[in-house]
Design an enzyme around this catalytic site. Structure first.
Site, PDB file in Angstrom:
ATOM      1  CG  ASP A  21      -2.072   1.031   1.325  1.00  0.00           C
ATOM      2  OD1 ASP A  21      -2.353   1.249   0.092  1.00  0.00           O
ATOM      3  OD2 ASP A  21      -2.599   1.378   2.133  1.00  0.00           O
ATOM      4  N   GLY A  22       0.398   2.393  -0.771  1.00  0.00           N
ATOM      5  CA  GLY A  22       1.011   3.484  -0.565  1.00  0.00           C
ATOM      6  C   GLY A  22       1.423   4.066  -1.938  1.00  0.00           C
ATOM      7  CG  ASN A  23       2.206   1.440  -5.014  1.00  0.00           C
ATOM      8  OD1 ASN A  23       3.494   1.457  -4.414  1.00  0.00           O
ATOM      9  ND2 ASN A  23       1.809   0.309  -5.706  1.00  0.00           N
ATOM     10  CD1 TRP A  26       7.382   6.928  -2.308  1.00  0.00           C
ATOM     11  CD2 TRP A  26       6.857   6.827  -4.481  1.00  0.00           C
ATOM     12  NE1 TRP A  26       8.723   6.735  -2.915  1.00  0.00           N
ATOM     13  CE2 TRP A  26       8.374   6.787  -4.350  1.00  0.00           C
ATOM     14  CE3 TRP A  26       6.845   6.968  -5.834  1.00  0.00           C
ATOM     15  CZ2 TRP A  26       9.328   6.709  -5.335  1.00  0.00           C
ATOM     16  CZ3 TRP A  26       7.376   7.020  -6.707  1.00  0.00           C
ATOM     17  CH2 TRP A  26       8.690   6.826  -6.715  1.00  0.00           C
ATOM     18  CB  THR A  67     -12.701  -8.257  -5.131  1.00  0.00           C
ATOM     19  OG1 THR A  67     -12.624  -8.091  -4.164  1.00  0.00           O
ATOM     20  CG2 THR A  67     -12.127  -9.503  -5.815  1.00  0.00           C
ATOM     21  CG  ASN A  69      -7.542  -2.350  -5.765  1.00  0.00           C
ATOM     22  OD1 ASN A  69      -6.764  -2.977  -5.634  1.00  0.00           O
ATOM     23  ND2 ASN A  69      -8.232  -1.369  -4.713  1.00  0.00           N
ATOM     24  CD1 TRP A  70     -12.510  -5.197  -9.698  1.00  0.00           C
ATOM     25  CD2 TRP A  70     -12.019  -4.576 -11.717  1.00  0.00           C
ATOM     26  NE1 TRP A  70     -11.704  -6.052 -10.386  1.00  0.00           N
ATOM     27  CE2 TRP A  70     -11.692  -5.765 -11.673  1.00  0.00           C
ATOM     28  CE3 TRP A  70     -11.593  -3.591 -12.670  1.00  0.00           C
ATOM     29  CZ2 TRP A  70     -10.968  -6.307 -12.666  1.00  0.00           C
ATOM     30  CZ3 TRP A  70     -11.165  -4.310 -13.904  1.00  0.00           C
ATOM     31  CH2 TRP A  70     -10.528  -5.751 -13.840  1.00  0.00           C
ATOM     32  CB  SER A 197      -7.649  -4.049   2.919  1.00  0.00           C
ATOM     33  OG  SER A 197      -7.549  -2.711   3.390  1.00  0.00           O
ATOM     34  CD  GLU A 208       2.606 -13.177  15.839  1.00  0.00           C
ATOM     35  OE1 GLU A 208       2.595 -12.108  16.113  1.00  0.00           O
ATOM     36  OE2 GLU A 208       2.016 -14.352  16.285  1.00  0.00           O
TER      37      GLU A 208
END
Length: 243
Positions: A21-23, A26, A67, A69-70, A197, A208
């Site tokens: 996550d975080g693209n 960034w 699923t 992200n569409w 998520s 963990e």
């Protein structure tokens, strides 16, 4: 020289799963489009895969596209699908030579035929590799996976291949996308978000977790090693109590 005062990576996780996550954030921090961040994130995958053997990681599962992200903009979704195709074409030879076995999990029905053909080809080309098992979750959702697995299980019951009384918690995993993989020992989520998520819901029941602030394109093999050492120092009791 390795730090011998810390737990050895050899006692670290055998299977690491990562929510990358975080693209987008960034890229936005650099005044670039979100796809620029996704491209940087794709390059980061290579470094992490290459670090796995030395850290004792046999299985690496990465969350590439969910699923959900569409729901993103059509431009971003189209760009991501193009990026996945380019990644497979570009990395296929490197992954094969490096001894990496690649699998894809998720529902392929909604993916375009060119992409699924590339996925199939890469899986076949690497099927005899065993150094690292890289699983890419593409159009994947944990609830969707369980629903699809339940449908297959119900079909076997209806057709007499399985008795209802034989269905237990050992049965369902045989119908999951990950049925050939061990459950993840460690799940990492980058970018400071502290939620799972819809990722590997069944499989991560006793995993963990590490939620870290690093954005995925900044994630390094050194940080992966640190997290593996942290894992090695944990007391995993799986519901039991110390003797």
């Amino acid at each position: 020289m390795p730090d011998t005062t810390q737990p050895s990576p050899a006692i670290g996780p055998r299977h690491v799963a990562i929510i990358m996550d975080g693209n987008g954030r960034w890229a936005q921090a650099r005044n670039r489009p979100r796809l620029f961040g996704h491209q940087a994130g794709a390059r980061r995958v290579r470094e992490v895969v290459e670090a796995c053997p030395e850290l004792g990681i046999k299985y690496l599962t990465v969350f590439a596209f969910s699923t959900e992200n569409w729901k993103r903009t059509q431009v971003e979704v189209a760009g991501l699908m193009s990026l996945f195709r380019r990644y497979i074409i570009k990395e296929a030879r490197n992954l094969t030579k490096a001894g990496v076995r690649v699998r894809f999990i998720g529902d392929r029905v909604r993916l375009d035929s060119k992409l699924t053909e590339l996925m199939d080809t890469l899986e076949v080309a690497t099927q005899h590799n065993d150094l690292v098992h890289l699983t890419i979750a593409l159009n994947y959702g944990g609830r969707d996976e369980v629903a699809r697995a339940t449908k297959r299980l119900a079909r076997d019951v209806a057709e007499g291949r399985l008795r209802p009384e034989d269905v237990d918690e050992e049965t369902l995993p045989k119908y999951l996308d990950t049925h050939v993989l061990p459950d993840p020992d460690l799940v990492i989520r980058t970018s400071g978000e502290a939620r799972i998520s819809n990722f590997l819901l069944w499989q991560s029941a006793y995993s963990e977790y590490e939620f870290i602030d690093t954005l995925w394109p900044d994630f390094t093999s050194a940080e992966l090693e640190r997290l593996c050492r942290n894992f090695g120092s944990r007391d995993r009791r799986f519901g039991a109590v110390p003797a």
